[in-house]
Design a protein around this motif. Structure first.
Motif, PDB file in Angstrom:
ATOM      1  N   LEU A 102      42.867  46.282  49.612  1.00 22.06           N
ATOM      2  CA  LEU A 102      42.756  46.478  48.131  1.00 22.06           C
ATOM      3  C   LEU A 102      43.723  45.589  47.406  1.00 22.06           C
ATOM      4  O   LEU A 102      43.605  45.244  46.181  1.00 22.06           O
ATOM      5  CB  LEU A 102      42.656  47.740  47.634  1.00 22.06           C
ATOM      6  CG  LEU A 102      41.523  48.655  48.039  1.00 22.06           C
ATOM      7  CD1 LEU A 102      41.513  50.120  47.748  1.00 22.06           C
ATOM      8  CD2 LEU A 102      40.023  48.194  47.295  1.00 22.06           C
TER       9      LEU A 102
ATOM     10  N   CYS B 141      39.079  54.962  45.142  1.00 24.79           N
ATOM     11  CA  CYS B 141      38.824  54.113  46.357  1.00 24.79           C
ATOM     12  C   CYS B 141      39.367  54.979  47.528  1.00 24.79           C
ATOM     13  O   CYS B 141      39.231  54.175  48.678  1.00 24.79           O
ATOM     14  CB  CYS B 141      39.577  52.785  46.108  1.00 24.79           C
ATOM     15  SG  CYS B 141      38.672  51.798  44.700  1.00 24.79           S
TER      16      CYS B 141
ATOM     17  N   MET C  27      44.840  45.555  36.205  1.00 29.13           N
ATOM     18  CA  MET C  27      44.349  46.363  37.537  1.00 29.13           C
ATOM     19  C   MET C  27      45.697  46.986  38.180  1.00 29.13           C
ATOM     20  O   MET C  27      46.335  45.936  38.829  1.00 29.13           O
ATOM     21  CB  MET C  27      43.652  45.649  38.397  1.00 29.13           C
ATOM     22  CG  MET C  27      42.869  46.613  39.392  1.00 29.13           C
ATOM     23  SD  MET C  27      41.350  45.660  40.259  1.00 29.13           S
ATOM     24  CE  MET C  27      40.275  45.473  38.883  1.00 29.13           C
TER      25      MET C  27
ATOM     26  N   ARG D 168      37.191  44.340  35.666  1.00 28.51           N
ATOM     27  CA  ARG D 168      38.555  43.793  35.146  1.00 28.51           C
ATOM     28  C   ARG D 168      38.029  43.017  33.884  1.00 28.51           C
ATOM     29  O   ARG D 168      38.774  42.795  33.010  1.00 28.51           O
ATOM     30  CB  ARG D 168      39.024  42.621  36.074  1.00 28.51           C
ATOM     31  CG  ARG D 168      40.284  41.840  35.496  1.00 28.51           C
ATOM     32  CD  ARG D 168      40.642  40.723  36.525  1.00 28.51           C
ATOM     33  NE  ARG D 168      41.296  41.505  37.826  1.00 28.51           N
ATOM     34  CZ  ARG D 168      42.528  41.486  38.057  1.00 28.51           C
ATOM     35  NH1 ARG D 168      43.163  41.522  36.910  1.00 28.51           N
ATOM     36  NH2 ARG D 168      42.763  42.119  39.178  1.00 28.51           N
TER      37      ARG D 168
ATOM     38  N   LEU E 104      35.193  44.764  41.435  1.00 34.44           N
ATOM     39  CA  LEU E 104      36.578  44.835  40.960  1.00 34.44           C
ATOM     40  C   LEU E 104      36.601  43.669  39.664  1.00 34.44           C
ATOM     41  O   LEU E 104      37.039  43.775  38.874  1.00 34.44           O
ATOM     42  CB  LEU E 104      37.708  44.673  41.948  1.00 34.44           C
ATOM     43  CG  LEU E 104      37.810  45.945  42.898  1.00 34.44           C
ATOM     44  CD1 LEU E 104      38.954  45.778  43.823  1.00 34.44           C
ATOM     45  CD2 LEU E 104      37.754  47.302  42.176  1.00 34.44           C
TER      46      LEU E 104
ATOM     47  N   ILE F 191      43.435  52.231  40.024  1.00 32.11           N
ATOM     48  CA  ILE F 191      42.657  52.721  41.256  1.00 32.11           C
ATOM     49  C   ILE F 191      43.628  53.631  42.043  1.00 32.11           C
ATOM     50  O   ILE F 191      44.745  53.557  42.388  1.00 32.11           O
ATOM     51  CB  ILE F 191      42.653  51.388  42.090  1.00 32.11           C
ATOM     52  CG1 ILE F 191      41.814  50.196  41.423  1.00 32.11           C
ATOM     53  CG2 ILE F 191      42.001  51.918  43.529  1.00 32.11           C
ATOM     54  CD1 ILE F 191      41.656  49.108  41.936  1.00 32.11           C
TER      55      ILE F 191
ATOM     56  N   HIS G 196      43.363  42.523  45.406  1.00 29.76           N
ATOM     57  CA  HIS G 196      42.604  42.498  44.158  1.00 29.76           C
ATOM     58  C   HIS G 196      43.430  42.927  42.951  1.00 29.76           C
ATOM     59  O   HIS G 196      42.924  42.721  41.955  1.00 29.76           O
ATOM     60  CB  HIS G 196      41.296  43.364  44.352  1.00 29.76           C
ATOM     61  CG  HIS G 196      40.494  42.983  45.522  1.00 29.76           C
ATOM     62  ND1 HIS G 196      39.766  41.733  45.550  1.00 29.76           N
ATOM     63  CD2 HIS G 196      40.050  43.539  46.696  1.00 29.76           C
ATOM     64  CE1 HIS G 196      39.039  41.579  46.660  1.00 29.76           C
ATOM     65  NE2 HIS G 196      39.321  42.719  47.440  1.00 29.76           N
ATOM     66  N   VAL G 197      44.508  43.579  43.237  1.00 30.57           N
ATOM     67  CA  VAL G 197      45.148  44.025  42.169  1.00 30.57           C
ATOM     68  C   VAL G 197      46.291  43.424  41.405  1.00 30.57           C
ATOM     69  O   VAL G 197      46.759  42.378  42.320  1.00 30.57           O
ATOM     70  CB  VAL G 197      45.598  45.696  42.293  1.00 30.57           C
ATOM     71  CG1 VAL G 197      44.388  46.555  42.892  1.00 30.57           C
ATOM     72  CG2 VAL G 197      46.614  45.580  43.433  1.00 30.57           C
TER      73      VAL G 197
END
Length: 481
Positions: free
Chosen positions: A388, A297, A262, A366, A362, A374, A391-392
């Motif tokens: 965010l 997003c 991601m 994934r 997410l 994103i 989360h990536v």
């Protein structure tokens, strides 16, 4: 600054130089043409000792004549004499005006008074010079009038009628214009160098590395068609498309080739090209046959759907609110890319992105896709992106050539790293085609080395082949039903 950098400045700021040259040239021509031509006429008055004078060969007489000559040269601009010249010519001039147009001097080592008059026409200049000579001769002869017991010490004689000269005096017009053009060009070059020294925006790979100590992972050239319409597609064979292929190849060297990766794309401030980068990176990744999901997003200013010609009525927010399943919210694009738009705009974007539901969504995607890209809001103006980052797997920071300031880019990078985010590098967007040396990358490859471009597989149909989709994953289908 070396020669290559100097040439780079000229190429980058050629419009400023040309504009300065044109303005300076027009002003030079305009001023030169508007200035009235001035003509001049010159005559001479000879101060001599009369032939019948007893002092002809006397040394004292020679000294006396020299002194008298200098005195009469000064008296040539006496107000009384000037008024007589005005009366004689009939010109509407004041004595001060006439004095500025009359020049007198004694010719070195002679007894000659040279008189020069100027005027707007050759005839007027000659008439003034002739009247001045006539009145000066009359003045000398009046002052030196002989008496019965004393002869005249000197007499004045005109050497002839002043000539009529039809050629204007002063510097030739062509020469003045040439000098004006050269000075305008120099002013443009100097101005360009000063502007460059004062410019604190990102203009080169070195600027990026000095500001944030990060590599330029790809340099995207300016594309006029995309700049004119942000929703227009990037031509497959264009240099800009090649720039995105370079970005895709370089990302693989950042361990992005494994499943479920991601990547978040953001910028320091708006209008720096983050959405363009996110959309085209996702399409380039999808072209290799990977299953790719692009998520918009940017809840405050969504543009992914419009950029791809898709519908934004439903999307991520619709899924979070339970109005629609995730599989129904995801839209397939003709390029083989899956897209999850924002859906309706919420009144509190930051609070929405902070919810556990976003983290759960997410996590689901994934597991369903090879790569998730994103498109996030700019990181400095709002807190949305900060929520965010956790989360990536990594972040791409987009900077705009000539617009993003060095200190702003540094602040954006520090904020990402301060949130324990992983920065893959900087994408420098909008590099002018004329850029060279430090002012453009041509269309070179990310880190300065030339990586081998991977073969691009033909895009597979959205529903076919071995690609996984949210709709094909029962767990994902049930999670947001």
């Amino acid at each position: 600054m070396n020669f290559q950098q100097f040439i780079g400045v000229l190429r980058a700021r050629w419009k400023f130089i040309v504009l300065t040259l044109l303005i300076g040239s027009f002003l030079t021509v305009g001023l030169s043409m508007s200035k009235a031509a001035v003509y001049a006429s010159t005559g001479r008055v000879f101060i001599v000792v009369p032939d019948n004078s007893a002092q002809v060969n006397d040394y004292l007489s020679t000294y006396l004549v020299a002194q008298r000559t200098a005195s009469y040269a000064e008296l040539a601009k006496d107000p009384v004499l000037l008024q007589k010249v005005i009366d004689r010519t009939g010109l509407q001039l004041s004595r001060s005006d006439l004095a500025s147009r009359i020049t007198t001097k004694v010719v070195t080592s002679t007894q000659i008074v040279e008189i020069r008059a100027t005027g707007p026409t050759p005839v007027e200049a000659r008439d003034l010079a002739e009247a001045e000579i006539t009145e000066l001769v009359a003045l000398v002869n009046e002052f030196e009038k002989p008496t019965s017991d004393k002869p005249a010490a000197v007499v004045a004689r005109s050497t002839g009628t002043p000539l009529l000269d039809s050629v204007p005096v002063g510097v030739p017009l062509g020469f003045v214009i040439a000098i004006g053009v050269i000075l305008s060009l120099l002013a443009g070059i100097v101005g360009a160098l000063i502007k460059d020294l004062l410019d604190i925006s990102i203009k080169s790979r070195q600027d990026v590395e000095n500001a944030v100590d990060l590599p330029v992972i790809s340099a995207l050239p300016h594309d006029p068609s995309v700049a004119k319409d942000a929703h227009s597609a990037v031509a497959p064979g264009s240099p800009l498309a090649e720039g995105f292929r370079v970005l895709r190849a370089n990302l693989r060297f950042a361990d992005l080739d494994s499943s479920g990766q991601m990547i978040l794309v953001t910028s320091a401030l708006p209008n720096e090209g983050k959405t363009l980068t996110a959309v085209n990176l996702a399409q380039s990744l999808a072209a290799t046959g990977q299953s790719v999901l692009l998520i918009d997003c940017d809840l405050r200013s969504p543009s992914v759907a419009a950029n791809l010609g898709l519908e934004n009525a439903v999307g991520m927010l619709s899924v979070l609110l339970g109005h629609i399943s995730l599989s129904d919210a995801v839209q397939a694009h003709s390029s083989g890319l899956d897209v999850l738009p924002t859906g309706p705009r919420p009144p509190n974007p930051s609070e929405v992105l902070e919810t556990d539901a976003v983290g759960g969504l997410l996590h689901v995607v994934r597991e369903a896709y090879d790569v998730i890209v994103i498109d996030a809001p700019p990181i400095l103006p709002v807190a949305d992106t900060s929520t965010l980052i956790r989360h990536v797997d990594g972040v791409l920071l987009v900077a705009r050539y000539g617009r993003t300031r060095k200190d702003v880019l540094r602040l954006a990078a520090e904020r990402i790293l301060g949130l324990n985010g992983r920065l893959y590098g900087v994408v420098l967007n909008g590099i002018p085609r004329r850029g060279g040396g430090g002012y453009g990358y041509g269309y070179g490859y990310g880190y300065g080395a030339t990586f081998e471009r991977p073969e691009i597989a033909s895009p597979r149909p959205a529903q076919g082949g071995g690609r996984r989709r949210v709709g094909d994953d029962p767990a994902a289908h049930e999670a947001f039903r």
